[in-house]
Scaffold this motif. Structure first.
Motif, PDB file in Angstrom:
ATOM      1  N   LYS B   4      15.082  20.450  -1.184  1.00  0.00           N
ATOM      2  CA  LYS B   4      15.603  19.396  -0.311  1.00  0.00           C
ATOM      3  C   LYS B   4      14.467  18.624   0.349  1.00  0.00           C
ATOM      4  CE  LYS B   4      20.190  20.745   1.211  1.00  0.00           C
ATOM      5  NZ  LYS B   4      20.974  21.275   2.332  1.00  0.00           N
ATOM      6  N   LEU B   5      13.480  19.400   0.845  1.00  0.00           N
ATOM      7  CA  LEU B   5      12.343  18.764   1.514  1.00  0.00           C
ATOM      8  C   LEU B   5      11.571  17.865   0.550  1.00  0.00           C
ATOM      9  CD1 LEU B   5      10.907  21.605   3.781  1.00  0.00           C
ATOM     10  CD2 LEU B   5      11.825  19.402   4.526  1.00  0.00           C
ATOM     11  N   ALA B   6      11.376  18.383  -0.667  1.00  0.00           N
ATOM     12  CA  ALA B   6      10.642  17.604  -1.681  1.00  0.00           C
ATOM     13  C   ALA B   6      11.388  16.312  -1.993  1.00  0.00           C
ATOM     14  CB  ALA B   6      10.470  18.433  -2.941  1.00  0.00           C
ATOM     15  N   THR B   7      12.734  16.428  -2.125  1.00  0.00           N
ATOM     16  CA  THR B   7      13.546  15.236  -2.415  1.00  0.00           C
ATOM     17  C   THR B   7      13.422  14.217  -1.291  1.00  0.00           C
ATOM     18  OG1 THR B   7      15.106  16.720  -3.478  1.00  0.00           O
ATOM     19  CG2 THR B   7      15.865  14.468  -3.084  1.00  0.00           C
ATOM     20  N   MET B   8      13.482  14.725  -0.051  1.00  0.00           N
ATOM     21  CA  MET B   8      13.383  13.824   1.102  1.00  0.00           C
ATOM     22  C   MET B   8      12.019  13.131   1.134  1.00  0.00           C
ATOM     23  SD  MET B   8      15.270  16.070   4.036  1.00  0.00           S
ATOM     24  CE  MET B   8      14.728  15.108   5.411  1.00  0.00           C
ATOM     25  N   ALA B   9      10.973  13.917   0.840  1.00  0.00           N
ATOM     26  CA  ALA B   9       9.616  13.342   0.860  1.00  0.00           C
ATOM     27  C   ALA B   9       9.469  12.245  -0.188  1.00  0.00           C
ATOM     28  CB  ALA B   9       8.585  14.445   0.613  1.00  0.00           C
ATOM     29  N   VAL B  10       9.983  12.534  -1.411  1.00  0.00           N
ATOM     30  CA  VAL B  10       9.904  11.535  -2.488  1.00  0.00           C
ATOM     31  C   VAL B  10      10.684  10.284  -2.107  1.00  0.00           C
ATOM     32  CG1 VAL B  10      10.610  11.038  -4.864  1.00  0.00           C
ATOM     33  CG2 VAL B  10       9.488  13.203  -4.313  1.00  0.00           C
ATOM     34  N   THR B  11      11.889  10.502  -1.534  1.00  0.00           N
ATOM     35  CA  THR B  11      12.714   9.361  -1.123  1.00  0.00           C
ATOM     36  C   THR B  11      11.981   8.524  -0.085  1.00  0.00           C
ATOM     37  OG1 THR B  11      14.609  10.812  -1.418  1.00  0.00           O
ATOM     38  CG2 THR B  11      15.019   8.714  -0.299  1.00  0.00           C
ATOM     39  N   ALA B  12      11.340   9.213   0.881  1.00  0.00           N
ATOM     40  CA  ALA B  12      10.622   8.490   1.934  1.00  0.00           C
ATOM     41  C   ALA B  12       9.477   7.676   1.351  1.00  0.00           C
ATOM     42  CB  ALA B  12      10.089   9.477   2.966  1.00  0.00           C
ATOM     43  N   VAL B  13       8.747   8.281   0.435  1.00  0.00           N
ATOM     44  CA  VAL B  13       7.622   7.567  -0.191  1.00  0.00           C
ATOM     45  C   VAL B  13       8.132   6.364  -0.963  1.00  0.00           C
ATOM     46  CG1 VAL B  13       5.838   7.737  -1.976  1.00  0.00           C
ATOM     47  CG2 VAL B  13       6.092   9.565  -0.291  1.00  0.00           C
ATOM     48  N   MET B  14       9.250   6.572  -1.697  1.00  0.00           N
ATOM     49  CA  MET B  14       9.815   5.473  -2.481  1.00  0.00           C
ATOM     50  C   MET B  14      10.295   4.337  -1.580  1.00  0.00           C
ATOM     51  SD  MET B  14      11.870   7.386  -5.509  1.00  0.00           S
ATOM     52  CE  MET B  14      12.584   5.907  -6.173  1.00  0.00           C
ATOM     53  N   ALA B  15      10.870   4.736  -0.429  1.00  0.00           N
ATOM     54  CA  ALA B  15      11.355   3.709   0.495  1.00  0.00           C
ATOM     55  C   ALA B  15      10.195   2.959   1.112  1.00  0.00           C
ATOM     56  CB  ALA B  15      12.201   4.361   1.587  1.00  0.00           C
ATOM     57  N   ALA B  16       9.117   3.707   1.387  1.00  0.00           N
ATOM     58  CA  ALA B  16       7.977   3.080   2.062  1.00  0.00           C
ATOM     59  C   ALA B  16       7.146   2.239   1.098  1.00  0.00           C
ATOM     60  CB  ALA B  16       7.098   4.142   2.702  1.00  0.00           C
ATOM     61  N   ALA B  17       7.113   2.656  -0.148  1.00  0.00           N
ATOM     62  CA  ALA B  17       6.220   1.993  -1.096  1.00  0.00           C
ATOM     63  C   ALA B  17       6.434   0.487  -1.229  1.00  0.00           C
ATOM     64  CB  ALA B  17       6.323   2.667  -2.453  1.00  0.00           C
ATOM     65  N   PRO B  18       7.699   0.004  -1.427  1.00  0.00           N
ATOM     66  CA  PRO B  18       7.868  -1.432  -1.568  1.00  0.00           C
ATOM     67  C   PRO B  18       7.434  -2.179  -0.313  1.00  0.00           C
ATOM     68  CG  PRO B  18       9.872  -0.269  -2.182  1.00  0.00           C
ATOM     69  CD  PRO B  18       8.960   0.714  -1.559  1.00  0.00           C
ATOM     70  N   ALA B  19       7.669  -1.571   0.867  1.00  0.00           N
ATOM     71  CA  ALA B  19       7.290  -2.236   2.109  1.00  0.00           C
ATOM     72  C   ALA B  19       5.786  -2.426   2.154  1.00  0.00           C
ATOM     73  CB  ALA B  19       7.754  -1.417   3.302  1.00  0.00           C
ATOM     74  N   MET B  20       5.034  -1.447   1.677  1.00  0.00           N
ATOM     75  CA  MET B  20       3.581  -1.546   1.701  1.00  0.00           C
ATOM     76  C   MET B  20       3.101  -2.640   0.748  1.00  0.00           C
ATOM     77  SD  MET B  20       2.448   2.409   1.823  1.00  0.00           S
ATOM     78  CE  MET B  20       0.714   2.099   1.566  1.00  0.00           C
ATOM     79  N   ALA B  21       3.877  -2.837  -0.326  1.00  0.00           N
ATOM     80  CA  ALA B  21       3.449  -3.809  -1.325  1.00  0.00           C
ATOM     81  C   ALA B  21       3.868  -5.230  -0.976  1.00  0.00           C
ATOM     82  CB  ALA B  21       4.026  -3.418  -2.675  1.00  0.00           C
ATOM     83  N   ASP B  22       4.723  -5.368   0.031  1.00  0.00           N
ATOM     84  CA  ASP B  22       5.177  -6.715   0.390  1.00  0.00           C
ATOM     85  C   ASP B  22       4.022  -7.582   0.879  1.00  0.00           C
ATOM     86  OD1 ASP B  22       7.734  -6.077  -0.194  1.00  0.00           O
ATOM     87  OD2 ASP B  22       8.369  -5.730   1.877  1.00  0.00           O
ATOM     88  N   LEU B  23       4.149  -8.866   0.636  1.00  0.00           N
ATOM     89  CA  LEU B  23       3.206  -9.816   1.227  1.00  0.00           C
ATOM     90  C   LEU B  23       3.825 -10.286   2.547  1.00  0.00           C
ATOM     91  CD1 LEU B  23       2.336 -11.913  -1.959  1.00  0.00           C
ATOM     92  CD2 LEU B  23       1.036 -10.029  -0.969  1.00  0.00           C
ATOM     93  N   VAL B  24       3.172  -9.921   3.642  1.00  0.00           N
ATOM     94  CA  VAL B  24       3.785 -10.124   4.959  1.00  0.00           C
ATOM     95  C   VAL B  24       3.318 -11.443   5.585  1.00  0.00           C
ATOM     96  CG1 VAL B  24       4.038  -9.187   7.276  1.00  0.00           C
ATOM     97  CG2 VAL B  24       3.996  -7.653   5.309  1.00  0.00           C
ATOM     98  N   PHE B  25       4.289 -12.285   5.896  1.00  0.00           N
ATOM     99  CA  PHE B  25       3.996 -13.571   6.545  1.00  0.00           C
ATOM    100  C   PHE B  25       4.696 -13.614   7.900  1.00  0.00           C
ATOM    101  CE2 PHE B  25       3.448 -14.313   2.050  1.00  0.00           C
ATOM    102  CZ  PHE B  25       2.304 -15.093   1.992  1.00  0.00           C
ATOM    103  N   PRO B  26       3.960 -13.391   8.983  1.00  0.00           N
ATOM    104  CA  PRO B  26       4.606 -13.463  10.303  1.00  0.00           C
ATOM    105  C   PRO B  26       5.003 -14.906  10.626  1.00  0.00           C
ATOM    106  CG  PRO B  26       2.457 -12.378  10.419  1.00  0.00           C
ATOM    107  CD  PRO B  26       2.546 -13.042   9.088  1.00  0.00           C
ATOM    108  N   SER B  27       6.095 -15.044  11.333  1.00  0.00           N
ATOM    109  CA  SER B  27       6.536 -16.368  11.782  1.00  0.00           C
ATOM    110  C   SER B  27       6.708 -16.302  13.293  1.00  0.00           C
ATOM    111  CB  SER B  27       7.859 -16.724  11.097  1.00  0.00           C
ATOM    112  OG  SER B  27       8.407 -17.893  11.662  1.00  0.00           O
ATOM    113  N   LEU B  28       5.749 -16.866  14.021  1.00  0.00           N
ATOM    114  CA  LEU B  28       5.861 -16.886  15.485  1.00  0.00           C
ATOM    115  C   LEU B  28       6.738 -18.087  15.849  1.00  0.00           C
ATOM    116  CD1 LEU B  28       2.286 -15.949  16.746  1.00  0.00           C
ATOM    117  CD2 LEU B  28       4.043 -14.547  15.719  1.00  0.00           C
ATOM    118  N   SER B  29       8.021 -17.844  15.913  1.00  0.00           N
ATOM    119  CA  SER B  29       8.959 -18.959  16.056  1.00  0.00           C
ATOM    120  C   SER B  29       9.451 -19.074  17.489  1.00  0.00           C
ATOM    121  CB  SER B  29      10.148 -18.741  15.129  1.00  0.00           C
ATOM    122  OG  SER B  29      10.781 -17.527  15.466  1.00  0.00           O
TER     123      SER B  29
END
Lengths: 334, 427
Positions: B4-29
């Protein structure tokens, strides 16, 4: 007539007109302070809210359209009809009365007997709430305000040609007086006369004055404080609506209308917080004073003197009359 | 349990991975407060362009973009808070949308190594890339605006402005005072008379200024206004019957909401610009199809084609093109802020590129270099047609007086460099 004197006269007249517009805002403050001792920080925002409501109703805007669309995935923005200005005015007055009731019911009824500073803080909270509420209800776009009593009788704007021609013939220089300012002066005159007549000659008006003089004594003779406060907030809401219409016609109805309260503060300091004639006279003195100062001294110091000079003028008056020109002098004996 | 722990860890990494790869453009609106009417369309345009790239192209170079919007209310303190709270999210470039916030962020962004783009606002001398390594203000600055207005008047008056009277009505703030020095220098060069009329914030009451204009009868009124000041000034100009065709605002005084409240009387009013106006560009069909119709528009979809919406979209396009350039330079799609800075410094915008993006003739062609972060400073003029409620570009994007502006930039940036012990780059 020397050219500079003619210019100064034109500036003087425009100062008087500007003073009337300041007084219109100050009146709302005076009404509430006089009856309840509350300095209503939200008066400027009430002018904004009233004007936004008026234009929203006129244009057949769906209130809270963005919220409705976001929740239900719809695309509604207007009802597809326009409401004549007079009916929109009546509906807006009803909304302002409901607002007055809500303010009394949900805010100030729970704060009876609290220190004035607590009541003042509550009005600051009310101002922020109303700002957001108005945006949510009518959105934050700048709206054009066309207020017409009939199809051909709209709020006039632009130079008054009769005055221009008359002064040109008399002084060799045509004065600029804005038709909107003349209208505002007439409306303010009627409003003040009506408010004075209401407070002097009607049962509710006299009750309002009794509450203003002494809450406890008024309660002891059976006057309902709740009713009087709703009445006073409603009147202040109506005054805010009139001020919102006059100022909104100049700049369009937008968030900055809430900042007109800044123009009323020196007027109140000068005229006194408890006097309706004080608000008018204070407005006129501030209007004329700041315009003439800008005309004569502004060019020597780089201009933009009006905002700070109004406060300096008010402070000068306070040195000699701390209660303002028409304010009540309170002497506490120990 | 371990499973269960391993599954959760993999899921967390998978969820985090795309966010890390995003190109982040802040908009101070700023969608709230006294300037919201101008802030909303810009923010919508900026957001919708990135949404379009995600929906149509799968992002930039195959990497999805992520917009990080933070509300500043056009308040400098809040703007700095927004910067501090978002810079750790992998921000690639900041658009502070306020001259006040820009001044605060110049040293911070430089220290943090994050580039900042202040398009048509901010500190003009930041155009000197030798001193301001992380600040860019292409394709034009306020000083280009001032010179562009004078050049336009020269063209309108047969090349001679001797004795021509110009009144500058300006917001009494750092922003409003920006063009004064340039206009004073140009006054010496061209012989026009210049009078200065400051208007205090917020600008709701301008009777004194317009009475003075009525008395002094200038040939041209220039305006550096923002917010309610614009609407009141245009109304007051109409009230004193000042000819609207002789009234020219800077690009922050030339949007639909500035003129609509004055109605027909605003007809003929002009404003400077550094990009094109209107809806007549192929990109809007894509925005409609991929963004609005799919319910992914940042706003209600009612701002599309407005002047400030176009400006926000243009800013986003320039940011996206700089990101593409950075990807090409560094051979990686997942770029960092430092790489983004390199991309901005090597940015080249051509008509061919803009046409390919569905934005033909949307703005001037230009290139950025290590020395020049301000671009070419080309300025166009737009005019309001009250009957059709449209702005039209009535001039080419014309050159400005870089001889005068260049000297002023060198002087101001030189002072900044010596005050802050900055060694010149690009040598």
């Amino acid at each position: 007539m020397p050219e500079q004197l003619a210019f100064a006269m034109e500036v003087f007249l425009n100062g008087l007109m500007a003073g009337v517009l300041y007084a219109l805002v100050a009146l709302g403050f005076v009404l509430i302070y006089k009856a309840s001792g509350i300095f209503n920080f939200a008066q400027g925002v009430m002018a904004l809210f009233a004007a936004m409501t008026l234009v929203g109703i006129q244009n057949g805007q769906v209130p809270f359209a963005h919220l409705i669309n976001a929740i239900f995935g719809t695309h509604v923005h207007t009802f597809g009809w326009n409401v004549p200005s007079v009916f929109a005015l009546i509906f807006t007055v009803i909304v302002m009365i409901l607002l007055a009731w809500a303010v009394q019911r949900f805010v100030f009824r729970h704060l009876v007997g609290q220190e004035p500073i607590i009541l003042f803080m509550a009005t600051i909270g009310l101002a922020y709430f109303l700002e957001g509420f108005a945006d949510l209800m009518w959105n934050s776009e700048i709206k054009k305000l066309d207020f017409c009593m009939t199809a051909n009788t709209c709020l006039p704007q632009g130079i008054n040609l009769a005055i221009d021609e008359f002064t040109f013939n008399a002084f060799g220089y045509g004065f600029f007086i804005d038709n909107l300012d003349i209208t505002a002066t007439i409306v303010a005159g009627i409003l003040v006369a009506a408010l004075i007549a209401f407070s002097q000659y009607t049962k509710q008006g006299r009750a309002m004055r009794a509450v203003a003089d002494d809450h406890q004594a008024a309660l002891s003779v059976g006057i309902s404080l709740n009713f009087i406060w709703v009445l006073v907030w409603s009147l202040a809401g109506f005054v805010a609506l009139v001020a919102g219409i006059m100022w909104g016609a100049k700049s369009g109805v937008q968030f900055s209308l809430s900042l007109i309260a800044l123009k009323a503060l020196p007027v109140l300091m000068l005229g006194g917080f408890t006097s309706i004639p004080g608000a008018i006279v204070g407005g006129l003195i501030i209007g004329v004073g700041e315009k003439l100062f800008e005309f004569w001294v502004g060019p020597l110091v780089g201009g933009a003197t009006e905002n700070w000079f109004a406060y300096v003028l008010a402070l000068l008056f306070l040195v000699f009359r701390p209660q303002g020109l028409f304010g009540e002098k309170i002497i506490e004996r120990v | 349990m371990k499973m269960k722990l391993a599954t959760m860890a993999v899921t967390a990494v998978m969820a985090a991975a795309p966010a890390m790869a995003d190109l982040v453009f802040p908009s101070l609106s700023y969608r709230t407060g006294p300037y919201a009417a101008g802030g909303i369309p810009f923010a919508d345009g900026y957001a919708d362009y990135f949404t379009l790239l995600n929906e149509r192209d799968g992002g930039i170079g195959g990497v999805p973009t992520r917009l990080l919007e933070c509300e500043t209310g056009y308040n400098t303190e809040k703007g700095v808070e927004c910067y501090e709270s978002t810079k750790g999210e992998g921000a690639l470039v900041y658009q502070p949308l306020s001259t006040g916030i820009t001044y605060q962020l110049i040293p911070k962004t430089t220290a943090d190594g994050i580039p900042m783009h202040t398009m048509g606002y901010g500190r003009t001398s930041a155009a000197n890339g030798k001193v301001f390594s992380h600040t860019f203000n292409y394709p034009g600055t306020y000083w280009n605006g001032a010179s562009g207005a004078v050049n336009y008047l020269l063209a309108e008056n047969g090349g001679d402005l001797n004795g021509h009277k110009i009144a500058l009505v300006y917001h009494n703030s750092a922003y409003g005072k920006e063009p004064i020095r340039t206009l004073e220098e140009l006054q010496k060069k061209h012989g026009f008379e210049l009078s200065l009329l400051p208007v205090d914030h917020p600008g709701q009451e301008q009777k004194s200024q317009w009475l003075q204009i009525r008395r002094e009868k200038p040939d041209t009124v220039l305006m550096w206004g923002w917010g309610v000041m614009n609407q009141v000034a245009i109304q007051e100009a109409a009230n004193i019957r000042f000819p609207m065709e002789n009234f020219i605002g800077i690009w922050w005084s030339g949007a639909e909401h500035d003129v609509l409240s004055a109605g027909d009387k605003a007809n003929g009013y002009k404003a400077l610009t550094f990009h094109n106006v209107g809806r007549d560009f192929p990109i809007f069909a894509d925005i409609q199809k991929y963004v609005v119709d799919t319910g992914k528009a940042a706003g209600a979809g009612d701002q599309i084609g407005n002047v400030l919406y176009n400006r926000g979209m243009y800013a986003a396009m320039l940011a996206a093109e700089a990101a593409k350039t950075a990807q090409e330079i560094h051979g990686t799609a997942d770029i960092t802020a430092a790489q983004m800075r390199d991309g901005m410094e090597a940015l080249e915008i051509t008509e061919e590129k803009m046409a390919g993006l569905g934005m033909p003739n949307f703005g001037p062609s230009f290139s950025v270099s290590c020395e020049n972060h301000g671009g070419p400073g080309l300025v166009g003029v737009t005019q309001w047609d009250a009957a059709n409620q449209t702005w039209s570009l009535i001039s080419e994007f014309a050159e400005t007086d870089m001889e005068v502006i260049g000297a002023l930039i060198a002087e101001d940036s030189g002072s900044y460099a010596s005050e802050n012990n900055i060694a010149e780059r690009c040598n």
